[in-house]
Motif scaffolding. Structure first.
Motif, PDB file in Angstrom:
ATOM      1  N   GLY B  93      53.349  14.722  48.715  1.00  0.00           N
ATOM      2  CA  GLY B  93      54.370  15.212  47.799  1.00  0.00           C
ATOM      3  C   GLY B  93      55.719  14.571  48.051  1.00  0.00           C
ATOM      4  O   GLY B  93      56.494  14.390  47.131  1.00  0.00           O
ATOM      5  N   ARG B 111      52.134  30.813  36.851  1.00  0.00           N
ATOM      6  CA  ARG B 111      53.439  30.602  37.439  1.00  0.00           C
ATOM      7  C   ARG B 111      54.235  29.718  36.489  1.00  0.00           C
ATOM      8  O   ARG B 111      53.714  28.702  36.021  1.00  0.00           O
ATOM      9  CB  ARG B 111      53.265  29.900  38.787  1.00  0.00           C
ATOM     10  CG  ARG B 111      54.369  30.157  39.787  1.00  0.00           C
ATOM     11  CD  ARG B 111      53.917  29.632  41.148  1.00  0.00           C
ATOM     12  NE  ARG B 111      54.975  29.704  42.144  1.00  0.00           N
ATOM     13  CZ  ARG B 111      55.287  30.810  42.810  1.00  0.00           C
ATOM     14  NH1 ARG B 111      54.630  31.916  42.573  1.00  0.00           N
ATOM     15  NH2 ARG B 111      56.255  30.801  43.703  1.00  0.00           N
ATOM     16  N   GLN B 115      59.078  26.784  38.165  1.00  0.00           N
ATOM     17  CA  GLN B 115      58.985  27.363  39.502  1.00  0.00           C
ATOM     18  C   GLN B 115      58.009  26.569  40.374  1.00  0.00           C
ATOM     19  O   GLN B 115      58.205  26.446  41.588  1.00  0.00           O
ATOM     20  CB  GLN B 115      58.520  28.808  39.380  1.00  0.00           C
ATOM     21  CG  GLN B 115      58.992  29.640  40.537  1.00  0.00           C
ATOM     22  CD  GLN B 115      58.584  31.100  40.347  1.00  0.00           C
ATOM     23  OE1 GLN B 115      58.400  31.563  39.229  1.00  0.00           O
ATOM     24  NE2 GLN B 115      58.446  31.801  41.433  1.00  0.00           N
ATOM     25  N   GLN B 116      56.967  26.014  39.726  1.00  0.00           N
ATOM     26  CA  GLN B 116      56.021  25.211  40.494  1.00  0.00           C
ATOM     27  C   GLN B 116      56.706  23.951  41.022  1.00  0.00           C
ATOM     28  O   GLN B 116      56.427  23.503  42.133  1.00  0.00           O
ATOM     29  CB  GLN B 116      54.807  24.850  39.633  1.00  0.00           C
ATOM     30  CG  GLN B 116      54.054  26.091  39.190  1.00  0.00           C
ATOM     31  CD  GLN B 116      52.748  25.774  38.478  1.00  0.00           C
ATOM     32  OE1 GLN B 116      51.998  24.899  38.889  1.00  0.00           O
ATOM     33  NE2 GLN B 116      52.454  26.503  37.420  1.00  0.00           N
ATOM     34  N   ASP B 119      58.892  25.028  43.884  1.00  0.00           N
ATOM     35  CA  ASP B 119      58.092  25.235  45.103  1.00  0.00           C
ATOM     36  C   ASP B 119      57.999  23.951  45.914  1.00  0.00           C
ATOM     37  O   ASP B 119      58.178  23.965  47.134  1.00  0.00           O
ATOM     38  CB  ASP B 119      56.664  25.679  44.734  1.00  0.00           C
ATOM     39  CG  ASP B 119      56.596  27.124  44.286  1.00  0.00           C
ATOM     40  OD1 ASP B 119      57.544  27.875  44.602  1.00  0.00           O
ATOM     41  OD2 ASP B 119      55.605  27.493  43.627  1.00  0.00           O
ATOM     42  N   VAL B 120      57.705  22.839  45.193  1.00  0.00           N
ATOM     43  CA  VAL B 120      57.539  21.566  45.886  1.00  0.00           C
ATOM     44  C   VAL B 120      58.877  21.091  46.447  1.00  0.00           C
ATOM     45  O   VAL B 120      58.966  20.647  47.600  1.00  0.00           O
ATOM     46  CB  VAL B 120      56.941  20.518  44.919  1.00  0.00           C
ATOM     47  CG1 VAL B 120      56.855  19.162  45.592  1.00  0.00           C
ATOM     48  CG2 VAL B 120      55.572  20.962  44.451  1.00  0.00           C
ATOM     49  N   ARG B 123      59.752  23.111  49.428  1.00  0.00           N
ATOM     50  CA  ARG B 123      58.838  22.830  50.539  1.00  0.00           C
ATOM     51  C   ARG B 123      59.313  21.613  51.316  1.00  0.00           C
ATOM     52  O   ARG B 123      59.229  21.561  52.546  1.00  0.00           O
ATOM     53  CB  ARG B 123      57.431  22.583  49.975  1.00  0.00           C
ATOM     54  CG  ARG B 123      56.454  21.889  50.890  1.00  0.00           C
ATOM     55  CD  ARG B 123      56.001  22.796  52.019  1.00  0.00           C
ATOM     56  NE  ARG B 123      55.129  22.106  52.952  1.00  0.00           N
ATOM     57  CZ  ARG B 123      55.557  21.366  53.973  1.00  0.00           C
ATOM     58  NH1 ARG B 123      56.835  21.221  54.182  1.00  0.00           N
ATOM     59  NH2 ARG B 123      54.689  20.784  54.779  1.00  0.00           N
ATOM     60  N   HIS B 124      59.827  20.617  50.594  1.00  0.00           N
ATOM     61  CA  HIS B 124      60.234  19.397  51.266  1.00  0.00           C
ATOM     62  C   HIS B 124      61.738  19.351  51.531  1.00  0.00           C
ATOM     63  O   HIS B 124      62.309  18.292  51.716  1.00  0.00           O
ATOM     64  CB  HIS B 124      59.781  18.181  50.461  1.00  0.00           C
ATOM     65  CG  HIS B 124      58.298  18.044  50.392  1.00  0.00           C
ATOM     66  ND1 HIS B 124      57.530  17.802  51.501  1.00  0.00           N
ATOM     67  CD2 HIS B 124      57.415  18.177  49.377  1.00  0.00           C
ATOM     68  CE1 HIS B 124      56.245  17.773  51.162  1.00  0.00           C
ATOM     69  NE2 HIS B 124      56.159  18.008  49.877  1.00  0.00           N
ATOM     70  N   LEU B 171      56.218  17.056  38.734  1.00  0.00           N
ATOM     71  CA  LEU B 171      55.856  17.662  40.013  1.00  0.00           C
ATOM     72  C   LEU B 171      55.631  16.572  41.061  1.00  0.00           C
ATOM     73  O   LEU B 171      56.088  16.671  42.199  1.00  0.00           O
ATOM     74  CB  LEU B 171      54.561  18.442  39.784  1.00  0.00           C
ATOM     75  CG  LEU B 171      54.206  19.673  40.568  1.00  0.00           C
ATOM     76  CD1 LEU B 171      55.309  20.695  40.457  1.00  0.00           C
ATOM     77  CD2 LEU B 171      52.915  20.262  40.009  1.00  0.00           C
TER      78      LEU B 171
END
Lengths: 337, 561
Positions: B93, B111, B115-116, B119-120, B123-124, B171
Motif C-alpha cells: 500500500g 463502508r 473512509q476506505q 483507512d489506508v 495506516r501508513h 486506494l
C-alpha cells in the motif's frame, strides 16, 4: 426512520389479527371442558351448566369471539380461572421475570459465542476451532432440562455454591421497589447490593442453562460468516493495502459478518422466548412460560390466549428491532426499506 | 552498483506451490521477471497460467494453502521473501500496491469509499484523524471523480463499475507507491470505460514515475499500454521481450498461437485457428436463405420506477415519474441463414431485447414476428407450450452458471429433448451422442458433471443443448465472454460451422465489435435502448457512420498488425 418503523408496524397488523383468530379457535377446539374442570369431580349437572353460563361458554362461537375482541380493544384479556386475577395483571407481573432470564441468557450466549466464533474462524483448525465445534455440538445436543438439572445437581447439591433453585429471590429478602421489573436493575437502582447479589445467585444457573442452549447456533453462524467474510475479495484489497490485523478483522470482516449473525440472534431469541418454559419449571422460576403451561393444563382459556398474544407482539417488536439494526449495519438495506 | 541500473522489482526463479487434496501443485515454476523504474511490464497469459499467483507472491498475500517454495523477490534491493510480516505490511500500500479485477467486490460493501481510502492513509501515517477526510477527497479528485466530496460518503453499490475501479485506483495510489500491480484491472468493464480507466492509470503512473505490472489475458491491452511483455503458460514465462518486438515477431510457438487467436482488424474467423487446422467444407447454401425469419418492429420495454417516491406520488394522486425505457422502439430483421450482431455496452438494452425475443419478458409495445407468426403478443407463460418454442434457442454467457451442477453433460444436452422433443431411450442416447459429435465434445465426457469439465467443454455442452431441437434461430448471449482467447477462437469457428451445416440463424449479442464482426453478416449497434447504427459488418467496422460506433471501435485495443 420513523416512517420505516410505522410502516413495518403497519404490515404486522394482519399477522396480529391472524394470531387473535387462531388462538381463539385453537383454545376452543382443545380437548377438556373448563366448566367441568372448575366445577370439580362431584358437581351436579346443574352446577356445571351454571358455571358454563357464567363463563359464557353456552353462547355461539362467534358471540364469544366478538366478546373476546371487544374486550381486547379495552385492554382486557379476561380473567384467569386458576389465579382469579385479570390475565393482564398476571402477565405484567410475570413477564419481567421471563424477560430478565431470557435477556441474561442471551447476553451470556452472545458474550461467549461471538468471540469464540471469531477466534475459530481466524485460527481455522487450531485447538480453539475444535473447542468451538465441541461446545456447539454439546449445546445443540443437550436438552435444557438436562443441563439445568445437571447444573442444579453440581452447583447446588454437590458444591453448594448456588442457592436453592426456588424462584427469583430468597423468600427472606424483600423485593426492591419495582421500576423496570428486572430484579438485578431494580436492586441496583435502590442501592441494595445484598438483594442484587442474592438475585444474581438465583438467576445465574438458569441463565447459564439457557445461554449454553442459545450459544451453539450463534457460535456456528459467527464462525461461518467470518470465514465467508475473510475470504471475500475486499479483504484481499485491504491486505494488499497494508491494513493491519485488527482493522481487517473488526472494521472489515466482522461488520460484514454481523448480518447473518444478527439474523440468527433474532431466531434464537424467539426460540428462547418459548423454550424457557422448561428452564422455568426446573428452577421454579415464576415466569410467563410456566404460567401458560399451567393454564393450558387447566383448560383455562384466557391466560393461554393472553400468553400467545403477548408472545406474538414481542416477536413482532423483536423483528422490527432486528430490521432496524440491519439498516444501521448495512447501507444497502436502508435503500431497500 | 548504480541505483539507476538496479531494477525496482527483480523476481528470480520464483516457484509457488499450493497444497491441495491431490498433493502439491506447482502454480508458478522458476519465473524470472524484472521491472525497471518507470517501466510498464505486461504479464500475459490464459487462465491458469500463474500470472495472478505470481503477483500475489510478490505481495505475499497468497492464500493459506500457497507458499513460495523457491526463488527470491527483491524490491529496490530489499529481499521481500525473508521480510518479517510486520515490515511487509508497511510496504504494502505504501511502496507496492495493487488493483484488482471486479472492482465492486474489491471494495468493502458497507463502508463509505472515502473512509476506505482514509483507512489506508492513516495506516501508513499519511493522514491524521483531522485531515483524513480532506486527503481522501483529494485522492478521489486525482482519479477524476467528479463531486468527490459527495462521493466520499457513497457506498460501492451506489457507484458504477467504472467509478468503483477509479476508487480502487485511488486506494492503490493514495500513498504514492513506487510499484503498481494491476491484476486484470478492466475485465468486465465496457470497452469505453476500459479505455478511460487504462488511460487514467497510465497518466497517473507516468506523472509520478511509477512502475507498473499489468496482468491481463488481453494481448491488445498489453500491446497498447506496456513497454515490455512477458508471456506465461502453465506457470512458466515462455517469452519475455519488448512489446513491439513480441507482437511483430513472436518467437515462441505459444505466443504465436495466442496472437493468432486474438480477434483483430483484418483477420477472418478461420485465421484465428492454429496454423494447419483445416477449415470445414462448406455445404450447399440453404435454398430458403434470405427469407425473413425474425422481424421486430417498434419493440419497447418499460420498467416502472420503483421505490417510495413513486408510491407516494400515486398516493397523492400525482402522476408518477415517467417509466424507465430499457428498450426504446427498436426495429430489425434477421433472415434465414443470417447472423446478426447486437452490440452495445452494459445497460444499452441488448439483453432485455434478447429476453423479449425468447419470450421470457413481455414487451410493453411493439411486434415480434417469428417465421411469419406474431409471437410478441403471446403471454410469456403460454409460449413455453407453443410449437414455435423449440425453434428459438439460446446460448448463455457463463458456461458454468448456465449448467445445472447436478446434471451430467449428457443429461444437460438431453434436457430440451425430454421437454419438447420426441426421442426417448436408445434414440435419445443416440441423439445426444450425435450432438456431442457435432459440437466436438468427446463422448467419454458425456457422463461427467460440469465441475469436471473445462470452460471450453462446458461451452460446447451449452451449444449442443441449444441445437438439440434443430432450432431456426439461436440467440447467442456473449457466448465466449468467459473463455480464454484460444478457446474463444475454437468456439466461434464451431458456431460458424454449425450454422452453415444446420442452416440456422444467429442473433449474436455482444459488447465486442471485433468478435461480432467475425461471425456476423450484419451488425446493429444499440445505445440507451435505441439503435444508433445498422449495416453490414464490414461497413459498420470500416466506415462507421455514428460517432458512438466510432468511439466503440477506437476504444478496443488490439495488437499491432
Amino acid at each position: 426512520m420513523l416512517r420505516t418503523v410505522l410502516s413495518r408496524l403497519g404490515t404486522a397488523l394482519p399477522s396480529l389479527a391472524g394470531v387473535v383468530v387462531i388462538t381463539f379457535l385453537l383454545t376452543r377446539v382443545l380437548p377438556g371442558d373448563p366448566a367441568l374442570y372448575f366445577a370439580g369431580p362431584v358437581a351436579s349437572p346443574e352446577a356445571i351448566a351454571a358455571i358454563r353460563a357464567q363463563l359464557g361458554l353456552d353462547q355461539p362461537l362467534w358471540t364469544q369471539f366478538a366478546g373476546y375482541v371487544a374486550a381486547l380493544f379495552r385492554g382486557d384479556l379476561g380473567t384467569s380461572l386458576t389465579t382469579g386475577r385479570p390475565v393482564v395483571e398476571d402477565i405484567a407481573a410475570r413477564l419481567p421475570a421471563s424477560a430478565e432470564l431470557t435477556l441474561l441468557g442471551l447476553f451470556i450466549a452472545v458474550g461467549i459465542a461471538v468471540p469464540l466464533g471469531i477466534l475459530a474462524a481466524l485460527r481455522q483448525g487450531s485447538w480453539i476451532d475444535h473447542l468451538c465445534r465441541l461446545v456447539t455440538t454439546a449445546g445443540v445436543s443437550l436438552p435444557v432440562f438436562f443441563t439445568g438439572l445437571l447444573a442444579v445437581y453440581v452447583f447446588y447439591y454437590l458444591l453448594g455454591w448456588s442457592p436453592a433453585p426456588l424462584g427469583r429471590l430468597d423468600s427472606f429478602l424483600s423485593e426492591p421497589p419495582a421500576r423496570t421489573g428486572f430484579l438485578l436493575i431494580d436492586s441496583l437502582l435502590a442501592g441494595d447490593t445484598e438483594v442484587f447479589r442474592a438475585a444474581l445467585g438465583q438467576i445465574l444457573l438458569p441463565a447459564l442453562t439457557l445461554g449454553i442452549f442459545a450459544l451453539a447456533p450463534l457460535a456456528r453462524m459467527t464462525r461461518a460468516a467470518m470465514l465467508a467474510a475473510l475470504s471475500a475479495e475486499f479483504i484481499r484489497t485491504a491486505r494488499a493495502n497494508g491494513l493491519g490485523g485488527r482493522t481487517i478483522v473488526f472494521a472489515y470482516a466482522f461488520r460484514n459478518a454481523m448480518l447473518p449473525v444478527l439474523t440468527t440472534l433474532g431466531m434464537v431469541f424467539s426460540f428462547l422466548l418459548g423454550a424457557n418454559v422448561l428452564v422455568e419449571k426446573v428452577f421454579a422460576w415464576p415466569g410467563i412460560g410456566s404460567y401458560a403451561v399451567e393454564a393450558l393444563i387447566a383448560s383455562d382459556f384466557a391466560p393461554v390466549q393472553g400468553f400467545v398474544l403477548t408472545m406474538a407482539i414481542l416477536y413482532i417488536l423483536l423483528n422490527l428491532a432486528i430490521d432496524l439494526l440491519y439498516g444501521l449495519i448495512d447501507p444497502r438495506m436502508r435503500k431497500v426499506a | 552498483m548504480d541505483s539507476n541500473t538496479v531494477p525496482l522489482l527483480d523476481v528470480r526463479d520464483l516457484t509457488v506451490e499450493f497444497a491441495t487434496r491431490r498433493g502439491t501443485v506447482r502454480a508458478v515454476k522458476r519465473v524470472n521477471l524484472s521491472i525497471a523504474r518507470g517501466e510498464t511490464l505486461g504479464v500475459v497469459g490464459e487462465s491458469g497460467s500463474g500470472k495472478s499467483v505470481t503477483s500475489y507472491a510478490v505481495m505475499r498475500i497468497l492464500e493459506r494453502t500457497g507458499r513460495i517454495a523457491e526463488g527470491s523477490i527483491a524490491f529496490s534491493g530489499v529481499p521481500l521473501r525473508e521480510l518479517p510480516e510486520r515490515e511487509m505490511r508497511d510496504l504494502r500500500g505504501r511502496e507496492i500496491s495493487m488493483i484488482f479485477q471486479n472492482p465492486r467486490a474489491a471494495l468493502n460493501p458497507i463502508r463509505p469509499v472515502g473512509q476506505q481510502i482514509a483507512d489506508v492513509l492513516r495506516r501508513h501515517g499519511q493522514a491524521t484523524r483531522a485531515n483524513a477526510r480532506a486527503k481522501a477527497i483529494a485522492a478521489l479528485e486525482q482519479v477524476r471523480i467528479a463531486r468527490a466530496a459527495e462521493r466520499h460518503d457513497a457506498y460501492p453499490f451506489e457507484l458504477s463499475g467504472g467509478m468503483c475501479q477509479r476508487v480502487v485506483i485511488a486506494l492503490a495510489l493514495a500513498c504514492r507507491p513506487r510499484l503498481l500491480i494491476a491484476d486484470e484491472p478492466t475485465t468486465g468493464l465496457d470497452v469505453t470505460t476500459q479505455k478511460a480507466v487504462m488511460d487514467l492509470v497510465t497518466e497517473l503512473t507516468r506523472e509520478r514515475g511509477m512502475s507498473t505490472l499489468l496482468i491481463t489475458h488481453d494481448l491488445g491491452l498489453a500491446s497498447a499500454y506496456c513497454d515490455r511483455v512477458a508471456v506465461m503458460q502453465q506457470g512458466e514465462v515462455v517469452e519475455n521481450a519488448d512489446a513491439i518486438a513480441i507482437f511483430r515477431a513472436p518467437t515462441h510457438a505459444y505466443t504465436r498461437r495466442l496472437m493468432r487467436a486474438t480477434p483483430r482488424p483484418g483477420a477472418g474467423l478461420r485465421d484465428l485457428l492454429p496454423e494447419g487446422a483445416a477449415p470445414a467444407p462448406l455445404p450447399a447454401p440453404d435454398p430458403r436463405a434470405g427469407e425473413p425469419l425474425l422481424e421486430v418492429e417498434g419493440l419497447v420495454k418499460e420498467y416502472p420506477r420503483t421505490g417510495l417516491g413513486g408510491w407516494l406520488a400515486r398516493l397523492a394522486g400525482r402522476a408518477p415519474e415517467a417509466p424507465f425505457r430499457a428498450v426504446d422502439g427498436i426495429s430489425f430483421r434477421v433472415n434465414r441463414g443470417e447472423s446478426v450482431g447486437l452490440v452495445g455496452e452494459s445497460g444499452c438494452g441488448k439483453s432485455t431485447t434478447s429476453m423479449m425475443l425468447m419470450r421470457l419478458l413481455d414487451p410493453t409495445a411493439g411486434r415480434i414476428r417469428f417465421a411469419g407468426q406474431e409471437i410478441g403478443a403471446m403471454p410469456t407463460r403460454g409460449f413455453a407450450a407453443s410449437p414455435l418454442r423449440p425453434r428459438i434457442q439460446m446460448v448463455f454467457q457463463d458456461p458454468t452458471d448456465s449448467l445445472n451442477p447436478r446434471l451430467t453433460a449428457s443429461r444437460a444436452i438431453a434436457d430440451p429433448i425430454l421437454r419438447m422433443g420426441r426421442e426417448r431411450g436408445a434414440a435419445l442416447q443416440a441423439r445426444v451422442e450425435e450432438l456431442a459429435d457435432l459440437v466436438g465434445l468427446p463422448r467419454i465426457l458425456l457422463h461427467r458433471f460440469p465441475h469436471q469439465l473445462s470452460g471450453g467443454q462446458k461451452a460446447r455442452i451449452g451449444i449442443a443443448r441449444a441445437i438439440a431441437l434443430n432450432p431456426d434461430l439461436v440467440i447467442l448471449d456473449e457466448p465466449t465472454a468467459a473463455l480464454d482467447v484460444s478457446v474463444q477462437a475454437v468456439v466461434l469457428n464451431l458456431l460458424q460451422d454449425l450454422k452453415l451445416r444446420l442452416g440456422m440463424s444467429y442473433l449474436f449479442v455482444s459488447h465486442d465489435l471485433h468478435v461480432v464482426r467475425l461471425l456476423c453478416d450484419r451488425v446493429i449497434v444499440m445505445r440507451q435502448g435505441k439503435v444508433v447504427e445498422e449495416g453490414s459488418s464490414q461497413q459498420v467496422l470500416e466506415n462507421p457512420r455514428a460517432d458512438y460506433t466510432r468511439e466503440l471501435i477506437a476504444a478496443i485495443p488490439h495488437p499491432p498488425v
